[in-house]
Design an enzyme around this catalytic site. Structure first.
Site, PDB file in Angstrom:
ATOM      1  N   PHE A 287       0.839  -1.197   0.000  1.00 55.92           N
ATOM      2  CA  PHE A 287       0.000   0.000   0.000  1.00 55.92           C
ATOM      3  C   PHE A 287       0.879   1.253   0.000  1.00 55.92           C
ATOM      4  CE2 PHE A 287      -2.330   3.238   2.557  1.00 55.92           C
ATOM      5  CZ  PHE A 287      -3.303   3.513   1.602  1.00 55.92           C
ATOM      6  N   GLN A 288       0.617   2.151  -0.921  1.00 59.67           N
ATOM      7  CA  GLN A 288       1.354   3.413  -1.073  1.00 59.67           C
ATOM      8  C   GLN A 288       2.840   3.223  -1.332  1.00 59.67           C
ATOM      9  OE1 GLN A 288       0.080   6.080   2.132  1.00 59.67           O
ATOM     10  NE2 GLN A 288      -1.637   6.705   0.856  1.00 59.67           N
TER      11      GLN A 288
END
Ligand SMILES: Cc1ncc(C[n+]2csc(CCOP(=O)(O)OP(=O)(O)O)c2C)c(N)n1
Lengths: 565, 157
Positions: free
Chosen positions: A112-113
């Site tokens: 994530f990210q």
């Protein structure tokens, strides 16, 4: 001292004397933000978009001459910041941009990210680092500041995984930067400088070609001395505006695509170009094969790669402009200023033939008038930034700049949305001056959320929106080169700029006459609050003179002479 | 000099993460072409040597050299003029071909058969790039099944 990676970032910033950090938090950089919360040695300015945070750091760096610092999170935070990095890279602005990254254990898993930040920033930074161990942080941060500010300045990006900011390691910042492979050449070869001086002394129609490198090197006042001592006229690039004062007799004006007739003609007629911190950008030279055909070239630049890249230098001098100019000054008595009297006269005649001007013949205000008027009223008391478009070129042409670092604009990348956040950075660095941003109705919408930043931090930037209801610069090209097919440049549908400013807690004015403009500017300056002054200006005004892209400097499109009625 | 002459440059870099991509990005980002690239650490040092074969005018080469120099981890860049240059090739032949012919041919190009399996043999040669071209041409008639060619390495004389 054993501290966490996040604490090291804070300690390093304090040791570097940083007083202002721009940024926007997020998951991957939270450890660092937690430490920011605990300290009171520097202020943090929360921009409302990462691009704006980097532009603000650029404005801060340009106005102060110090290294600008921005802090952002991983993934979308970082990708938002890329335009700022590219902008700073193109204009050689010293920045240290610190980004959070996903933990080391997750790197490479499409977490994530997660984004390959150093992979992305490689081509738009002077250097970058992925920190894989907190024990490397002191060295890396020290190097980052050193690299950003030395040689040809530029942005340095430091990407720090979240677990590295949590890791505890030894911190000692009292270290010397030891980069065997990076030794900027600052001195300038004395023999070569001597030869250049002799060549200049022998020339008949020499000209100083002053570039933005002079401002970066804090060499403007030395350059002023050299120009005056030699009596050699000078042209400035867009990036060099303010090197000489607007009222200097030896300043011919700006050259290039929207340069003055006199500057471009002088450049075409000269037999000796003395280029100082200028890189022969294509917007400056026009068609290269026709550029200053009969001239020898002395080229002084800190970046060896800039020398002879586009125009062959007969006297290449690699070195810090300030150093080299001081050396030149010591020998300047070999140059006989009187010898250039007739050359100066020729140039004055060029200027009289086609002065830089505009016609006041329309119902609506002329944008050039507005810029000149601000110059009359505020002059040296204001720092001026701009967005990108016609208003930017008119500002460079018509504002009476009197000092270096007074003019801050995105030259190399030409980034719409630069002006407002940059002006916030300028104001933070230089609170004693009024901070004016000349912008367009197109550009201002690209970072208008920064109203919130400016209002919250009480950084009273005055945005003067030259509203022509067009993406004016593109419209100009469409008018001139696309048979007036104004494809997608008509901005007739617009927000209420006054209400927009007010919605964020600023003030707004909409003006359409000279009197209204004067009153609005006076009021905004007196109140010292964040403001939009929307000026309804002539819609179809073109920036003149203009050298069409790829054309020769001496073949300018000129302002049409006004017929006397 | 020939506008697009073949050039060989050596780049000495600090061994650190992503230094190779910094160098190759510089080439791709500016539209320069890399013909071959060889990298290995320099023994007993913290440096690596890259040997890059490229092409371009004198002007382009000057830019490449200067731009490479600007990369922080680059220690030295030099363009070779008077050098000894070698490249290597390995070729897989069916075992049914005339092995003594192949061996003799390889010997003429600083090589020999280096491996023999049930169905194939592998030969290896190391020579100047131009001569490797010739060799690869000459062995065509022995039905090579696979050819692998290394980048060049070079040392200034
Ligand atoms: C981010 C970005 N997108 C697009 C452009 C292309 N561009 C250059 S000038 C311009 C028009 C700017 O319009 P405005 O801000 O209204 O200023 P004006 O030219 O009317 O003064 C555009 C679209 C750019 N420079 N930057």
């Amino acid at each position: 001292m054993q501290i966490s990676g996040a604490q090291m970032v804070i300690e390093a910033l304090i040791a570097e004397g940083v007083d202002t950090v721009f940024g926007y938090p997020g998951g991957a950089i939270m450890n660092v933000y937690d430490e920011i919360y605990k300290q009171d040695k520097f202020q943090h300015i929360l921009n409302r978009h990462e691009q704006a945070a980097v532009h603000a750091a650029e404005g801060y760096a340009k106005a102060s001459g110090k290294v600008g610092v921005a802090m952002i999170t991983s993934g979308p935070g970082f990708t938002n910041a890329v335009t700022g990095l590219a902008d700073a890279y193109m204009d050689s602005i010293p920045l240290v941009v610190i980004s959070g990254q996903v933990p080391m254990t997750l790197i490479g898993t499409d977490a994530f990210q997660e984004i390959d930040a150093v992979g992305i920033s490689r081509s738009c930074t002077k250097h970058n680092y992925l920190v894989t161990d907190a024990k490397d942080l002191p060295r890396i941060l020290k190097e980052a500041f050193y690299i950003a500010a030395s040689g040809r300045p530029g942005p340095v990006h430091v990407d720090i995984p979240k677990d590295v900011t949590a890791q505890i390691a030894e911190f000692n910042y009292d270290i010397d930067v030891d980069l065997e492979t990076y030794k900027p050449h600052v001195k300038g070869n004395p023999r070569q400088i001597k030869k250049a001086i002799e060549a200049i002394a022998a020339s008949k129609r020499p000209i100083f070609y002053l570039g933005g490198g002079i401002i970066n090197a804090n060499a403007a006042y030395e350059v002023r001395d050299l120009v005056h001592k030699t009596g050699i006229p000078a042209v400035e690039t867009f990036m060099a505006r303010g090197t000489l004062s607007h009222d200097d007799d030896l300043l011919i004006g700006m050259l290039g695509m929207h340069g003055s007739y006199a500057a471009n003609m002088a450049m075409s007629e000269t037999d000796m170009i003395i280029a100082l911190g200028a890189r022969f950008d294509d917007r400056v030279t026009g068609k290269l094969s026709e550029f200053a055909k009969n001239a020898e070239v002395v080229h002084v630049d800190i970046d060896p790669a800039s020398i002879s890249k586009l125009v062959n230098a007969d006297y290449p001098i690699v070195g810090d402009v300030k150093n080299v100019v001081l050396n030149m000054l010591a020998q300047a008595d070999k140059i006989d200023a009187d010898k250039y009297e007739s050359w100066r006269e020729t140039i004055n005649n060029f200027d009289e033939l086609h002065p830089l001007t505009y016609h006041e013949d329309s119902e609506r205000l002329k944008p050039q008038w507005v810029i000149q008027r601000v110059g009359q009223i505020l002059g040296d008391d204001a720092n001026i930034s701009t967005d990108v478009g016609q208003h930017q070129m008119w500002t460079a042409q018509f504002y009476p700049f009197s000092r270096p670092r007074q003019f801050i604009s995105s030259g190399g990348l030409g980034t719409m949305g630069f002006g407002f956040p940059a002006a916030i950075g300028v104001r933070a660095a230089s609170p004693e001056k009024v901070s004016i941003n000349f912008t367009g109705d197109g550009s201002i919408l690209m970072n208008c959320q920064e109203l919130m930043t400016a209002v919250e931090k009480k950084l009273p930037v005055i945005n003067i929106i030259l509203n022509n209801n067009f993406l004016g610069m593109v419209r100009q090209w469409q008018t001139l080169f696309y048979d007036k097919r104004h494809s997608e440049t008509d901005l007739s549908v617009q927000p209420d700029f006054v209400k927009l400013s007010e919605a964020f807690g600023g003030i707004g004015y909409r003006v359409s006459t000279k009197e209204e403009f004067d009153a609005a500017l006076k009021d905004a300056v007196e109140k010292g609050v964040v403001a939009f002054i929307e000026v309804l200006v002539e819609r179809f005004e073109n920036v003149m003179p203009m050298v069409p892209a790829g054309g020769s400097l001496f073949n300018m499109m000129l302002l049409e002479k006004k017929e006397s009625k | 000099m020939n506008e697009n002459a073949r050039r060989v440059i050596s780049v000495i870099v600090v061994n650190e993460a992503s230094v190779l991509s910094r160098v190759t990005d510089l080439f791709s980002g500016r539209g320069y072409n890399i013909t071959s690239l060889t990298v290995a650490p320099i023994p007993d040092s913290k440096y690596s040597r890259l040997t890059i074969v490229t092409s371009g005018s004198v002007r382009v080469m000057e830019q490449i050299t200067k731009q490479l120099h600007k990369l922080i981890p680059v220690l030295r860049v030099y363009e070779h003029e008077d050098m000894v240059e070698k490249e290597m090739a390995m070729i897989k032949f069916p075992i049914t071909e005339n092995l003594s012919d192949i061996n003799t041919l390889c010997e003429a190009y600083n090589g020999k058969i280096v491996n023999v399996g049930d169905n194939i043999v592998i030969a290896m040669v190391a020579d100047e790039p131009k001569r490797i071209d010739n060799f690869l041409c000459a062995v065509k008639r022995y039905n090579p099944k696979e050819i692998v060619r290394s980048g060049a390495v070079a040392l200034e004389r």
